[in-house]
Write a protein that holds these residues in place. Structure first.
Motif, PDB file in Angstrom:
ATOM      1  N   ARG A 165      -6.134  22.699 -46.111  1.00 32.17           N
ATOM      2  CA  ARG A 165      -5.265  21.808 -46.876  1.00 32.17           C
ATOM      3  C   ARG A 165      -5.488  22.089 -48.353  1.00 32.17           C
ATOM      4  O   ARG A 165      -6.601  22.376 -48.780  1.00 32.17           O
ATOM      5  CB  ARG A 165      -5.584  20.332 -46.602  1.00 32.17           C
ATOM      6  CG  ARG A 165      -5.349  19.885 -45.167  1.00 32.17           C
ATOM      7  CD  ARG A 165      -3.866  19.879 -44.834  1.00 32.17           C
ATOM      8  NE  ARG A 165      -3.580  19.369 -43.525  1.00 32.17           N
ATOM      9  CZ  ARG A 165      -3.501  20.106 -42.417  1.00 32.17           C
ATOM     10  NH1 ARG A 165      -3.745  21.400 -42.472  1.00 32.17           N
ATOM     11  NH2 ARG A 165      -3.190  19.568 -41.273  1.00 32.17           N
ATOM     12  N   GLY A 166      -4.425  21.977 -49.123  1.00 28.67           N
ATOM     13  CA  GLY A 166      -4.522  22.163 -50.566  1.00 28.67           C
ATOM     14  C   GLY A 166      -4.819  20.849 -51.267  1.00 28.67           C
ATOM     15  O   GLY A 166      -5.214  19.866 -50.639  1.00 28.67           O
ATOM     16  N   ARG A 167      -4.591  20.832 -52.547  1.00 25.29           N
ATOM     17  CA  ARG A 167      -4.893  19.654 -53.377  1.00 25.29           C
ATOM     18  C   ARG A 167      -4.156  18.400 -52.924  1.00 25.29           C
ATOM     19  O   ARG A 167      -4.670  17.292 -53.032  1.00 25.29           O
ATOM     20  CB  ARG A 167      -4.559  19.940 -54.834  1.00 25.29           C
ATOM     21  CG  ARG A 167      -5.431  20.987 -55.478  1.00 25.29           C
ATOM     22  CD  ARG A 167      -5.058  21.222 -56.929  1.00 25.29           C
ATOM     23  NE  ARG A 167      -3.721  21.778 -57.087  1.00 25.29           N
ATOM     24  CZ  ARG A 167      -3.420  23.079 -57.038  1.00 25.29           C
ATOM     25  NH1 ARG A 167      -4.378  23.954 -56.830  1.00 25.29           N
ATOM     26  NH2 ARG A 167      -2.196  23.490 -57.189  1.00 25.29           N
ATOM     27  N   LEU A 168      -2.932  18.562 -52.454  1.00 26.03           N
ATOM     28  CA  LEU A 168      -2.135  17.414 -52.016  1.00 26.03           C
ATOM     29  C   LEU A 168      -2.226  17.170 -50.516  1.00 26.03           C
ATOM     30  O   LEU A 168      -1.467  16.394 -49.956  1.00 26.03           O
ATOM     31  CB  LEU A 168      -0.666  17.623 -52.422  1.00 26.03           C
ATOM     32  CG  LEU A 168      -0.423  17.814 -53.918  1.00 26.03           C
ATOM     33  CD1 LEU A 168       1.029  18.121 -54.198  1.00 26.03           C
ATOM     34  CD2 LEU A 168      -0.879  16.587 -54.694  1.00 26.03           C
ATOM     35  N   LYS A 169      -3.157  17.876 -49.864  1.00 29.09           N
ATOM     36  CA  LYS A 169      -3.418  17.739 -48.425  1.00 29.09           C
ATOM     37  C   LYS A 169      -2.261  18.230 -47.557  1.00 29.09           C
ATOM     38  O   LYS A 169      -2.110  17.810 -46.410  1.00 29.09           O
ATOM     39  CB  LYS A 169      -3.772  16.295 -48.063  1.00 29.09           C
ATOM     40  CG  LYS A 169      -4.884  15.699 -48.885  1.00 29.09           C
ATOM     41  CD  LYS A 169      -6.177  16.416 -48.655  1.00 29.09           C
ATOM     42  CE  LYS A 169      -7.294  15.745 -49.447  1.00 29.09           C
ATOM     43  NZ  LYS A 169      -8.254  16.648 -49.960  1.00 29.09           N
ATOM     44  N   LEU A 170      -1.441  19.143 -48.097  1.00 28.34           N
ATOM     45  CA  LEU A 170      -0.340  19.705 -47.319  1.00 28.34           C
ATOM     46  C   LEU A 170      -0.856  20.825 -46.420  1.00 28.34           C
ATOM     47  O   LEU A 170      -1.730  21.593 -46.813  1.00 28.34           O
ATOM     48  CB  LEU A 170       0.737  20.254 -48.253  1.00 28.34           C
ATOM     49  CG  LEU A 170       1.410  19.226 -49.158  1.00 28.34           C
ATOM     50  CD1 LEU A 170       2.361  19.922 -50.128  1.00 28.34           C
ATOM     51  CD2 LEU A 170       2.152  18.195 -48.337  1.00 28.34           C
ATOM     52  N   PRO A 171      -0.310  20.953 -45.210  1.00 31.13           N
ATOM     53  CA  PRO A 171      -0.756  22.012 -44.301  1.00 31.13           C
ATOM     54  C   PRO A 171      -0.195  23.373 -44.696  1.00 31.13           C
ATOM     55  O   PRO A 171       0.773  23.476 -45.463  1.00 31.13           O
ATOM     56  CB  PRO A 171      -0.196  21.571 -42.954  1.00 31.13           C
ATOM     57  CG  PRO A 171       1.020  20.771 -43.298  1.00 31.13           C
ATOM     58  CD  PRO A 171       0.699  20.088 -44.604  1.00 31.13           C
ATOM     59  N   VAL A 172      -0.795  24.412 -44.138  1.00 31.57           N
ATOM     60  CA  VAL A 172      -0.320  25.781 -44.338  1.00 31.57           C
ATOM     61  C   VAL A 172       1.083  25.908 -43.756  1.00 31.57           C
ATOM     62  O   VAL A 172       1.400  25.315 -42.717  1.00 31.57           O
ATOM     63  CB  VAL A 172      -1.284  26.779 -43.659  1.00 31.57           C
ATOM     64  CG1 VAL A 172      -0.712  28.180 -43.628  1.00 31.57           C
ATOM     65  CG2 VAL A 172      -2.631  26.758 -44.368  1.00 31.57           C
ATOM     66  N   GLU A 173       1.925  26.658 -44.441  1.00 26.10           N
ATOM     67  CA  GLU A 173       3.299  26.876 -44.000  1.00 26.10           C
ATOM     68  C   GLU A 173       3.560  28.361 -43.786  1.00 26.10           C
ATOM     69  O   GLU A 173       2.889  29.211 -44.365  1.00 26.10           O
ATOM     70  CB  GLU A 173       4.291  26.356 -45.041  1.00 26.10           C
ATOM     71  CG  GLU A 173       4.267  24.863 -45.218  1.00 26.10           C
ATOM     72  CD  GLU A 173       5.337  24.375 -46.177  1.00 26.10           C
ATOM     73  OE1 GLU A 173       6.296  25.132 -46.472  1.00 26.10           O
ATOM     74  OE2 GLU A 173       5.219  23.235 -46.635  1.00 26.10           O
ATOM     75  N   ARG A 174       4.579  28.646 -42.994  1.00 22.31           N
ATOM     76  CA  ARG A 174       5.059  30.011 -42.786  1.00 22.31           C
ATOM     77  C   ARG A 174       6.200  30.244 -43.765  1.00 22.31           C
ATOM     78  O   ARG A 174       7.077  29.409 -43.925  1.00 22.31           O
ATOM     79  CB  ARG A 174       5.555  30.169 -41.350  1.00 22.31           C
ATOM     80  CG  ARG A 174       6.178  31.499 -41.047  1.00 22.31           C
ATOM     81  CD  ARG A 174       6.524  31.660 -39.567  1.00 22.31           C
ATOM     82  NE  ARG A 174       6.617  30.449 -38.790  1.00 22.31           N
ATOM     83  CZ  ARG A 174       7.767  29.911 -38.393  1.00 22.31           C
ATOM     84  NH1 ARG A 174       8.917  30.441 -38.702  1.00 22.31           N
ATOM     85  NH2 ARG A 174       7.757  28.803 -37.661  1.00 22.31           N
ATOM     86  N   ASP A 175       6.182  31.383 -44.429  1.00 22.47           N
ATOM     87  CA  ASP A 175       7.264  31.761 -45.340  1.00 22.47           C
ATOM     88  C   ASP A 175       8.450  32.207 -44.487  1.00 22.47           C
ATOM     89  O   ASP A 175       8.442  33.291 -43.911  1.00 22.47           O
ATOM     90  CB  ASP A 175       6.807  32.881 -46.261  1.00 22.47           C
ATOM     91  CG  ASP A 175       7.836  33.276 -47.298  1.00 22.47           C
ATOM     92  OD1 ASP A 175       9.038  32.983 -47.098  1.00 22.47           O
ATOM     93  OD2 ASP A 175       7.446  33.886 -48.302  1.00 22.47           O
ATOM     94  N   LEU A 176       9.456  31.361 -44.391  1.00 20.93           N
ATOM     95  CA  LEU A 176      10.603  31.630 -43.521  1.00 20.93           C
ATOM     96  C   LEU A 176      11.437  32.808 -44.004  1.00 20.93           C
ATOM     97  O   LEU A 176      12.153  33.419 -43.221  1.00 20.93           O
ATOM     98  CB  LEU A 176      11.478  30.380 -43.406  1.00 20.93           C
ATOM     99  CG  LEU A 176      10.793  29.141 -42.821  1.00 20.93           C
ATOM    100  CD1 LEU A 176      11.736  27.949 -42.847  1.00 20.93           C
ATOM    101  CD2 LEU A 176      10.267  29.405 -41.428  1.00 20.93           C
ATOM    102  N   GLY A 177      11.353  33.141 -45.265  1.00 20.09           N
ATOM    103  CA  GLY A 177      12.143  34.236 -45.813  1.00 20.09           C
ATOM    104  C   GLY A 177      11.418  35.567 -45.866  1.00 20.09           C
ATOM    105  O   GLY A 177      11.995  36.572 -46.286  1.00 20.09           O
ATOM    106  N   PHE A 178      10.152  35.598 -45.412  1.00 19.14           N
ATOM    107  CA  PHE A 178       9.366  36.827 -45.513  1.00 19.14           C
ATOM    108  C   PHE A 178       9.834  37.873 -44.514  1.00 19.14           C
ATOM    109  O   PHE A 178      10.010  37.599 -43.332  1.00 19.14           O
ATOM    110  CB  PHE A 178       7.883  36.544 -45.284  1.00 19.14           C
ATOM    111  CG  PHE A 178       7.030  37.778 -45.268  1.00 19.14           C
ATOM    112  CD1 PHE A 178       6.765  38.461 -46.438  1.00 19.14           C
ATOM    113  CD2 PHE A 178       6.513  38.271 -44.084  1.00 19.14           C
ATOM    114  CE1 PHE A 178       5.983  39.607 -46.441  1.00 19.14           C
ATOM    115  CE2 PHE A 178       5.727  39.406 -44.060  1.00 19.14           C
ATOM    116  CZ  PHE A 178       5.461  40.076 -45.245  1.00 19.14           C
ATOM    117  N   SER A 179       9.997  39.077 -45.011  1.00 20.66           N
ATOM    118  CA  SER A 179      10.291  40.238 -44.176  1.00 20.66           C
ATOM    119  C   SER A 179       9.524  41.412 -44.781  1.00 20.66           C
ATOM    120  O   SER A 179       9.798  41.823 -45.910  1.00 20.66           O
ATOM    121  CB  SER A 179      11.795  40.521 -44.168  1.00 20.66           C
ATOM    122  OG  SER A 179      12.081  41.661 -43.403  1.00 20.66           O
ATOM    123  N   ALA A 180       8.569  41.921 -44.037  1.00 15.31           N
ATOM    124  CA  ALA A 180       7.721  43.000 -44.548  1.00 15.31           C
ATOM    125  C   ALA A 180       8.535  44.262 -44.802  1.00 15.31           C
ATOM    126  O   ALA A 180       9.351  44.655 -43.978  1.00 15.31           O
ATOM    127  CB  ALA A 180       6.600  43.291 -43.570  1.00 15.31           C
TER     128      ALA A 180
END
Length: 118
Positions: free
Chosen positions: A84-99
């Motif tokens: 969790r980061g500073r605001l306690k938000l969970p890790v997210e997947r970058d929906l726009g990522f394309s290697a």
């Protein structure tokens, strides 16, 4: 949000099997990352290319905790889910990522910039 879709999970496992086969043959295997994960309220980023088929909690990829030292290595998916980061938000997947390059190419670029550029 789930860390990855079923299709991404299947690709991560397939890459893990290919990595094992390559190691058994003493060959190189350098796939493109399958997913990009990040902390929306901190500076951590992960580009994951494979999951260990013998231990599906362990992934391999380029890990950047935002400290200026990105590195290739193994990481626990359980631990990523707990981050969790500073605001306690969970890790997210970058929906726009394309290697658009291999994991080693991302790693080299990250070493030069001291952070993942993706």
């Amino acid at each position: 949000m789930k860390l990855f879709t079923q299709a991404q999970y299947a690709q991560l496992l397939a890459n893990g099997r290919k990595q094992q086969e390559a190691m058994a043959k003493n060959e190189d295997f350098d796939p493109k990352p399958v997913i990009k994960l990040f902390t929306p309220d901190a500076a951590a980023t992960w580009l994951l290319s494979e999951i260990d088929p013998e231990d599906p909690d362990i992934a391999f990829g380029l890990c950047d905790l935002g400290l200026g030292f990105p590195e290739l290595g193994r990481v626990s998916l359980t631990e990523i889910r707990a981050v969790r980061g500073r605001l306690k938000l969970p890790v997210e997947r970058d929906l726009g990522f394309s290697a658009d390059k291999t994991l080693s190419a991302y790693a080299e670029e990250a070493r030069q910039h001291r952070q993942i550029i993706a």
